[in-house]
Design a protein around this motif. Structure first.
Motif, PDB file in Angstrom:
ATOM      1  N   LEU A  58       0.783  -1.234   0.069  1.00 26.75           N
ATOM      2  CA  LEU A  58       0.095  -0.068  -0.016  1.00 26.75           C
ATOM      3  C   LEU A  58       0.704   1.228   0.066  1.00 26.75           C
ATOM      4  O   LEU A  58       1.762   1.412   0.673  1.00 26.75           O
ATOM      5  N   GLU A  59       0.480   2.213  -0.615  1.00 24.92           N
ATOM      6  CA  GLU A  59       1.133   3.528  -0.790  1.00 24.92           C
ATOM      7  C   GLU A  59       0.059   4.652  -0.595  1.00 24.92           C
ATOM      8  O   GLU A  59      -0.973   4.474  -1.049  1.00 24.92           O
ATOM      9  N   ARG A  61      -0.163   7.400  -1.925  1.00 26.11           N
ATOM     10  CA  ARG A  61      -0.707   8.485  -2.935  1.00 26.11           C
ATOM     11  C   ARG A  61      -0.445   7.549  -4.335  1.00 26.11           C
ATOM     12  O   ARG A  61       0.475   6.894  -4.478  1.00 26.11           O
ATOM     13  N   ARG A  62      -1.257   8.055  -5.195  1.00 25.58           N
ATOM     14  CA  ARG A  62      -1.239   7.493  -6.709  1.00 25.58           C
ATOM     15  C   ARG A  62       0.280   7.545  -7.300  1.00 25.58           C
ATOM     16  O   ARG A  62       0.838   6.643  -7.668  1.00 25.58           O
ATOM     17  N   ALA A  65       2.630   5.047  -5.649  1.00 26.15           N
ATOM     18  CA  ALA A  65       2.217   3.971  -6.087  1.00 26.15           C
ATOM     19  C   ALA A  65       3.039   3.628  -7.439  1.00 26.15           C
ATOM     20  O   ALA A  65       3.872   2.634  -7.758  1.00 26.15           O
ATOM     21  N   SER A  88      -4.158   1.719  -9.050  1.00 26.90           N
ATOM     22  CA  SER A  88      -4.756   2.854  -8.390  1.00 26.90           C
ATOM     23  C   SER A  88      -6.074   3.258  -9.007  1.00 26.90           C
ATOM     24  O   SER A  88      -6.494   2.581  -9.975  1.00 26.90           O
ATOM     25  N   THR A 104      -2.827   1.934  -4.120  1.00 24.51           N
ATOM     26  CA  THR A 104      -3.377   3.022  -3.215  1.00 24.51           C
ATOM     27  C   THR A 104      -4.209   2.334  -2.058  1.00 24.51           C
ATOM     28  O   THR A 104      -4.676   1.305  -2.017  1.00 24.51           O
ATOM     29  N   GLU A 105      -4.030   2.988  -0.958  1.00 25.96           N
ATOM     30  CA  GLU A 105      -4.632   2.351   0.281  1.00 25.96           C
ATOM     31  C   GLU A 105      -6.371   2.483   0.266  1.00 25.96           C
ATOM     32  O   GLU A 105      -6.633   1.415   0.641  1.00 25.96           O
ATOM     33  N   SER A 279       7.488   9.927   0.379  1.00 27.84           N
ATOM     34  CA  SER A 279       6.966   8.824  -0.408  1.00 27.84           C
ATOM     35  C   SER A 279       7.921   9.053  -1.860  1.00 27.84           C
ATOM     36  O   SER A 279       8.037   8.163  -2.387  1.00 27.84           O
TER      37      SER A 279
END
Length: 817
Positions: A58-59, A61-62, A65, A88, A104-105, A279
């Motif tokens: 999981l990241e 932000r797009r 990711a 995403s 994305t989360e 990030s």
């Protein structure tokens, strides 16, 4: 591959493997640039326990990711969509060979609610978890449940640049692996804060940095508006310096241009939001210029949802920003504030869960099977009022059963299948015809993506601009809209009318007293900013708000409505209405004709009954907090004392927090539950200080009340026999104000909480004026007392001032309270 891409995280990869071979949870702390995002997932591919399962990472932000997936694919000599894929909202590249999915989360939250077992995955990695987004916190809690009950072989790894590892490890019951990383020293220079606009201060600082230093510059600003204005001010820099913007709403190519190294012989100035804190890695930067601000969502259940607010960045944030200057060589960090201001900065950013609109999360939890997020193993728990407001929204949208909050209606089931905020999915579901569904879906797609459709404050203009936009991002959004609408029909209808039918509570009528102020059908009011396109319109539908003017939200996007449409959506009713006047403490009642909460006309009425009084007082509390009550001082005393108790006995503190602020917020959010019955019994007398104090004491759990009284008595008896009140307003130091003579004969300093906490003694003269303060009475008797004694003997010669007060006899009290 290891030699070509050697990074600090390599030193602990074997330790990570060993921990995950014998256990299924791990916390990894590694500073920015250590390599955790790329090296850990690739390293885990070779783990025996993974088998034929996949890794999902999981990241927040797009852009993060996408960049992580591209970097790992490059390290493998492949393309994204082969071994490493990305998923995403606007970018999905997953193939049959994909073993690592970077998502994305929000994508993960949707996935786990649909596949609770996470049957395709052997490991879930939460990268950059220190950002503490709502989706990350909820996702981690759901992953734990999946692991505990359905998939015990699943590995959970929480990775972070700066993290309270002790707290996270305790909640997860997981070991911690620490990667030290490698960073060069960074010199910090404080430029101070001025009265100039932030963009002007930033421009001067960047020009100063470019003149004094070598290398590229990374400047942190709160948001896109400040970035764009700063870029305009730097437009005249030489051609050797590239000005790059970096924020989430930019097209991928512009984001990539900001991140990649500058061409040979040139320098870059990257103007970025906090997206570049941890990030992303921006090559060539050795100078950071930090505005010291961040933009965060601030939510109130009584507002129109979360509003972005500019706040001072936390110590953790600004330290991360400074560290970006020391990635490859010694660097410089310019800060646009005074060094003394560091003392007032929060230690860490507030987790989004504590200050967020919870309606989307609750819809996912209901789909999961249990709407009550207080049943989850979370790091923090939100205020009950936010939770109640989210449930209320889902009920008003007809997404959940009014009597069973764990049961989705047919509309709720459809809404849960759309990756949208519940309000936006309700637009599509409320549309009447296929053409209206197509238009509603386009509106929902536009409103869900920051910057889509341009910046016009008029809904009609914004929609037209979006429909004309042929960019890749706009085309992707329109393709999504077609899938959501489920029709090939062309968009048709009037955008404002469609939103009004779906959101009748956001219909607003212009107030007679001020053409910029509007009354909302759902209650409360909004205000138009200066030069708003629709100023003067009698009826509008409020689509977006942002910022405040007094107690009212400022409208950022609205559409004009015709009154005939409004009367077709809202039903005119007649009601008796009571209002609590905070200044006079009296109730004003009148009979009103209304459309929703919008008053069309009214006539005065006589004194209302207690039920109407209760409703009026609750409305005042919802708008102005508990300070609206005459007995507010009693409430402050109550929460201060209770907050002190929880600080002394943290194991007894509630999940929602035991600070006075949290306790007061809880009383506000639950006011309708505890205050209405009290007022319905006692009327306006029920909100007076004495009545409220007795009532709050009576509503406490009996065991808590006994423990509180034993540990924190409300009064203390001095050696003279005088009973004095104990003030718990200061969480760390309960205060007793007492005459010096009343303490004669006292050899030990008085304490509370079983002797663990000394009270602060404010010593008073015979005239009841403070003359000294101490937390060590024996030390005071032996030291400062002799000087005070000389002064007091001269001022009050008729009073006894013994040389040895610790062994003297106190005078009898004039009154025994």
């Amino acid at each position: 591959m290891a030699d070509a891409f050697q990074l600090p995280i390599d030193d602990v990869l074997d330790e990570i493997s060993a921990a995950l071979k014998t256990g299924n949870r791990l916390v990894l702390a590694a500073p920015p640039g250590a390599g955790k995002t790329t090296k850990v997932p690739l390293h885990l591919l070779g783990s025996d326990w993974l088998g034929d399962k996949k890794i999902i990472m999981l990241e927040p932000r797009r852009i993060a990711a996408r960049r992580a997936a591209e970097r790992m694919a490059s390290m493998l000599g492949e393309h994204v969509g082969d071994t490493v894929g990305v998923r995403s909202r606007l970018d999905t590249r997953i193939g049959q060979k994909t073993k690592i999915e970077v998502v994305t989360e929000g994508v993960f939250t949707n996935l786990v609610t649909r596949d609770a077992e996470l049957s395709d995955f052997g490991a879930v990695l939460f990268d950059e978890f220190h950002e503490r987004s709502l989706d990350a916190d909820i996702g981690l809690a759901l992953a734990q449940q999946s692991q505990d009950y359905l998939n015990e072989d699943l590995r959970i790894v929480v990775m972070s640049a700066t993290l309270d590892t002790e707290k996270v490890a305790s909640v997860l019951k997981a070991p911690v692996v620490q990667s030290e990383g490698r960073a060069y020293p960074v010199e910090t220079r404080y430029l101070g804060r001025t009265q100039d606009r932030l963009e002007d201060q930033m421009e001067k600082a960047i020009r100063k940095a470019l003149a004094a230093e070598t290398g590229s510059v990374l400047a942190f600003l709160p948001g896109a508006a400040e970035i764009n204005r700063t870029a305009e001010r730097l437009a005249d820099l030489s051609d050797d310096i590239l000005i790059c913007r970096l924020y989430g709403a930019l097209p991928p190519k512009e984001q990539d241009d900001a991140i990649k190294p500058p061409p040979s012989g040139r320098r870059k100035v990257v103007l970025s939001t906090d997206i570049a804190e941890s990030s992303l890695t921006i090559e060539g930067v050795r100078v950071v210029v930090d505005s010291g601000f961040a933009r965060v969502p601030v939510y109130s259940p009584n507002s129109l949802g979360a509003m972005l607010s500019t706040v001072k960045a936390s110590i953790a944030n600004v330290d991360q920003r400074r560290g970006r200057a020391g990635r490859t060589e010694p660097g410089i960090c310019y800060r646009l504030w005074h060094e003394e201001e560091n003392r007032g900065l929060p230690k860490a950013p507030t987790p989004e869960l504590l200050n967020a609109d919870l309606s989307s999360a609750l819809l996912r939890l209901i789909e999961w099977g249990d709407h009550n997020l207080y049943d989850l193993n979370l790091l923090d728990y939100p205020p009950r009022g936010h939770f109640a407001a989210a449930l209320d929204m889902l009920k008003r949208l007809d997404f959940i059963d009014a009597d069973d909050p764990n049961s989705l209606t047919r509309k709720g089931q459809k809404a849960s299948g759309m990756p949208l905020h519940p309000r936006l999915s309700s637009l599509i579901l409320a549309a009447d015809s296929d053409g209206e569904k197509a238009l509603a879906a386009q509106i929902a797609a536009m409103l869900s993506e920051q910057g889509a459709g341009g910046r016009s404050d008029d809904l009609s203009s914004r929609v037209s601009s979006f429909q004309r936009d042929g960019s890749k991002r706009a085309s992707s959004l329109k393709d999504q809209a077609k899938r959501w609408a489920g029709t090939k029909a062309a968009p048709s209808g009037h955008a404002a009318d469609i939103i009004a039918k779906a959101w009748p509570d956001r219909i607003a009528k212009r107030r007679k007293s001020d053409p910029k102020r509007y009354q909302l059908a759902g209650g409360g009011g909004v205000k138009l900013p200066d030069n708003f396109t629709l100023e003067g319109s009698e009826w509008i539908i409020v689509c977006e708000t942002g910022g405040q003017s007094g107690n009212e939200s400022l409208v950022r996007l609205a559409g004009a409505l015709d009154e005939r449409l409004v009367r077709g959506v809202l039903t005119e009713t007649e009601r008796d209405f009571a209002e609590f006047d905070q200044k006079s403490g009296k109730i004003k009642a009148r009979r009103q004709k209304t459309l929703g909460e919008i008053v069309l006309s009214e006539t005065p009425l006589s004194q209302p009954d207690n039920a109407s009084i209760a409703e009026a007082v609750i409305r005042a509390v919802e708008e102005n907090g508990l300070s609206a009550l005459p007995g507010f001082d009693a409430i402050k005393d109550h929460v201060s004392r209770l907050g002190f108790f929880y600080s002394a006995f943290p194991e007894k503190a509630p999940q929602t927090g035991g600070t006075p602020e949290a306790l007061e917020a809880e009383l506000v959010s639950s006011a309708s539950e505890w205050l209405i019955p009290h007022i319905e019994t006692h009327g306006l007398k029920g909100i007076e200080a004495g009545s409220l104090r007795r009532y709050l004491d009576d509503t406490m759990d009996w065991e808590l009340r006994q423990a509180l009284q034993a540990a924190l008595p409300t009064r203390w008896q001095a050696p003279s026999g005088r009973n004095v009140a104990i003030d718990y307003a200061d969480e760390k130091a309960p205060l007793v104000s007492v005459r010096v003579q009343d303490l004669y004969g006292l050899k030990m300093h008085p304490t509370i909480c079983d002797g663990r906490v000394p009270m602060t003694l404010s010593l008073l003269s015979p005239a009841q004026r403070p003359v000294a303060i101490t937390k060590d009475l024996p030390g005071f008797w032996a030291g400062s007392y002799s000087d005070m004694r000389k002064d007091m003997k001269g001022r009050y010669p008729k009073h006894n001032w013994p040389e040895d007060p610790a062994n003297a006899t106190p005078p009898p009290p004039r009154n025994r309270k």
